[in-house]
Design an enzyme around this catalytic site. Sequence first.
Site, PDB file in Angstrom:
ATOM      1  N   VAL A  60       0.811  -1.227   0.000  1.00 57.51           N
ATOM      2  CA  VAL A  60       0.000   0.000   0.000  1.00 57.51           C
ATOM      3  C   VAL A  60       0.844   1.278   0.000  1.00 57.51           C
ATOM      4  O   VAL A  60       0.332   2.360  -0.290  1.00 57.51           O
ATOM      5  CB  VAL A  60      -0.994   0.049   1.192  1.00 57.51           C
ATOM      6  N   TYR A 162       2.373   3.018  17.227  1.00 58.36           N
ATOM      7  CA  TYR A 162       1.077   2.534  16.725  1.00 58.36           C
ATOM      8  C   TYR A 162      -0.015   3.577  16.978  1.00 58.36           C
ATOM      9  O   TYR A 162      -0.798   3.896  16.074  1.00 58.36           O
ATOM     10  CB  TYR A 162       0.746   1.210  17.423  1.00 58.36           C
TER      11      TYR A 162
HETATM   12  N1  LIG Z   1      -7.376  -6.967  15.430  1.00 57.29           N
HETATM   13  C1  LIG Z   1      -7.610  -5.966  16.250  1.00 57.29           C
HETATM   14  O1  LIG Z   1      -7.998  -6.153  17.416  1.00 57.29           O
HETATM   15  C2  LIG Z   1      -7.447  -4.541  15.770  1.00 57.29           C
HETATM   16  C3  LIG Z   1      -7.797  -3.511  16.658  1.00 57.29           C
HETATM   17  C4  LIG Z   1      -7.673  -2.194  16.249  1.00 57.29           C
HETATM   18  C5  LIG Z   1      -7.209  -1.908  14.979  1.00 57.29           C
HETATM   19  N2  LIG Z   1      -6.870  -2.910  14.135  1.00 57.29           N
HETATM   20  C6  LIG Z   1      -6.381  -2.534  12.804  1.00 57.29           C
HETATM   21  O2  LIG Z   1      -7.138  -3.216  11.824  1.00 57.29           O
HETATM   22  C7  LIG Z   1      -6.345  -3.440  10.663  1.00 57.29           C
HETATM   23  C8  LIG Z   1      -6.405  -4.917  10.308  1.00 57.29           C
HETATM   24  O3  LIG Z   1      -5.860  -5.639  11.411  1.00 57.29           O
HETATM   25  P1  LIG Z   1      -5.985  -7.213  11.544  1.00 57.29           P
HETATM   26  O4  LIG Z   1      -6.143  -7.489  12.977  1.00 57.29           O
HETATM   27  O5  LIG Z   1      -6.958  -7.709  10.567  1.00 57.29           O
HETATM   28  O6  LIG Z   1      -4.484  -7.620  11.162  1.00 57.29           O
HETATM   29  P2  LIG Z   1      -3.900  -8.783  10.249  1.00 57.29           P
HETATM   30  O7  LIG Z   1      -2.450  -8.812  10.578  1.00 57.29           O
HETATM   31  O8  LIG Z   1      -4.714 -10.009  10.369  1.00 57.29           O
HETATM   32  O9  LIG Z   1      -4.107  -8.204   8.772  1.00 57.29           O
HETATM   33  C9  LIG Z   1      -3.373  -7.122   8.297  1.00 57.29           C
HETATM   34  C10 LIG Z   1      -3.080  -7.357   6.822  1.00 57.29           C
HETATM   35  O10 LIG Z   1      -2.387  -6.205   6.324  1.00 57.29           O
HETATM   36  C11 LIG Z   1      -1.428  -6.673   5.407  1.00 57.29           C
HETATM   37  N3  LIG Z   1      -0.365  -5.673   5.224  1.00 57.29           N
HETATM   38  C12 LIG Z   1       0.590  -5.301   6.111  1.00 57.29           C
HETATM   39  N4  LIG Z   1       1.402  -4.395   5.549  1.00 57.29           N
HETATM   40  C13 LIG Z   1       0.947  -4.196   4.286  1.00 57.29           C
HETATM   41  C14 LIG Z   1       1.388  -3.394   3.199  1.00 57.29           C
HETATM   42  N5  LIG Z   1       2.463  -2.586   3.297  1.00 57.29           N
HETATM   43  N6  LIG Z   1       0.686  -3.432   2.032  1.00 57.29           N
HETATM   44  C15 LIG Z   1      -0.390  -4.243   1.910  1.00 57.29           C
HETATM   45  N7  LIG Z   1      -0.841  -5.033   2.899  1.00 57.29           N
HETATM   46  C16 LIG Z   1      -0.169  -5.007   4.072  1.00 57.29           C
HETATM   47  C17 LIG Z   1      -0.901  -7.963   6.027  1.00 57.29           C
HETATM   48  O11 LIG Z   1      -0.246  -8.774   5.059  1.00 57.29           O
HETATM   49  C18 LIG Z   1      -2.190  -8.580   6.567  1.00 57.29           C
HETATM   50  O12 LIG Z   1      -2.783  -9.441   5.623  1.00 57.29           O
HETATM   51  C19 LIG Z   1      -4.928  -2.939  11.024  1.00 57.29           C
HETATM   52  O13 LIG Z   1      -4.787  -1.640  10.505  1.00 57.29           O
HETATM   53  C20 LIG Z   1      -4.945  -2.916  12.533  1.00 57.29           C
HETATM   54  O14 LIG Z   1      -4.047  -1.956  13.035  1.00 57.29           O
HETATM   55  C21 LIG Z   1      -6.982  -4.234  14.509  1.00 57.29           C
END
Ligand SMILES: NC(=O)c1ccc[n+]([C@@H]2O[C@H](COP(=O)([O-])OP(=O)(O)OC[C@H]3O[C@@H](n4cnc5c(N)ncnc54)[C@H](O)[C@@H]3O)[C@@H](O)[C@H]2O)c1
Length: 256
Positions: A60, A162
């Site tokens: 991205v 973060y």
């Molecule tokens: N899981 C939670 O409790 C939670 C809470 C708050 C916020 N979030 C946010 O939600 C979003 C998704 O989190 P998740 O828990 O599904 O995480 P996850 O790790 O399961 O999924 C994140 C995805 O982003 C992809 N990614 C990372 N860097 C990338 C890049 N440079 N280009 C393209 N893709 C890239 C990874 O390969 C992965 O598939 C994140 O932004 C995270 O910070 C998650």
Amino acid sequence: MQLQNAIALVTGGASGLGRATATRFAQAGAHVVICDLPSSAGASVAAELGKNAIFCPTDVTSEADVLAAIAAGEAAFGKPINVAINCAGIAVAARTVSKKGAHDLATFQRVLNVNVAGTFNIIRLVAARLAETEAGPDGERGVIVDTASVAAFDGQIGQAAYAASKGAIAAMTLPIARDLSGFGIRICTIAPGLFKTPMLASLPEQVQNELSKTVPFPSRLGDPSEYAMLAQHIVENPMLNGEVIRLDGALRMAPK
Ligand SMILES: NC(=O)c1ccc[n+]([C@@H]2O[C@H](COP(=O)([O-])OP(=O)(O)OC[C@H]3O[C@@H](n4cnc5c(N)ncnc54)[C@H](O)[C@@H]3O)[C@@H](O)[C@H]2O)c1
């Protein structure tokens, strides 16, 4: 904006919240472009979703990758894109000062680069493309959904990088909505609490149980499908714009 027949680009679509959103959108009749790293499970997720989904290996933070993903989606489904869901993101844990000394600056910059610059890269390039398309009957050209975190507001010990990145995503929501209003493009941000994705599921069961207890109601980790449900609602509700929505069961994070 109706999801049926829309083209939605979903970053981070190979895992967790992005994967759940890609799945829900495909089931609702949208065409989905899964944008995730080449090393991700994007290809198998797209195959699982069938003819309504393609995988475009995308970093991205790369302008060339994002332009290629937009073009590939439009070529595959034969019309302009309408929606972008930004779920790609990374998390690190490091204190500002620890026994090892000062927080590593390169780590701080990497988190800001992926989470903030990466999210904005998608927004600017998708919005520029949407601006060229024909508006719907209600004047709407497209919808963008970003993902912050409750860490934007109550970041914990070790979350300086973060929380800074998620705070930036929350803060840019309103100015971007204002920037894009003349084009009929809406943007909202979801700030999730604790969701059961690979990011959290890798923690020991006992830690997951402890975390669940910190959520007032419902006292459990969120299911990624609940994030996807809200993402769909934002796309479909024309009055939602420029807002950051906490999705957290009334959770307020403690210092640690
Ligand atoms: N899981 C939670 O409790 C939670 C809470 C708050 C916020 N979030 C946010 O939600 C979003 C998704 O989190 P998740 O828990 O599904 O995480 P996850 O790790 O399961 O999924 C994140 C995805 O982003 C992809 N990614 C990372 N860097 C990338 C890049 N440079 N280009 C393209 N893709 C890239 C990874 O390969 C992965 O598939 C994140 O932004 C995270 O910070 C998650």
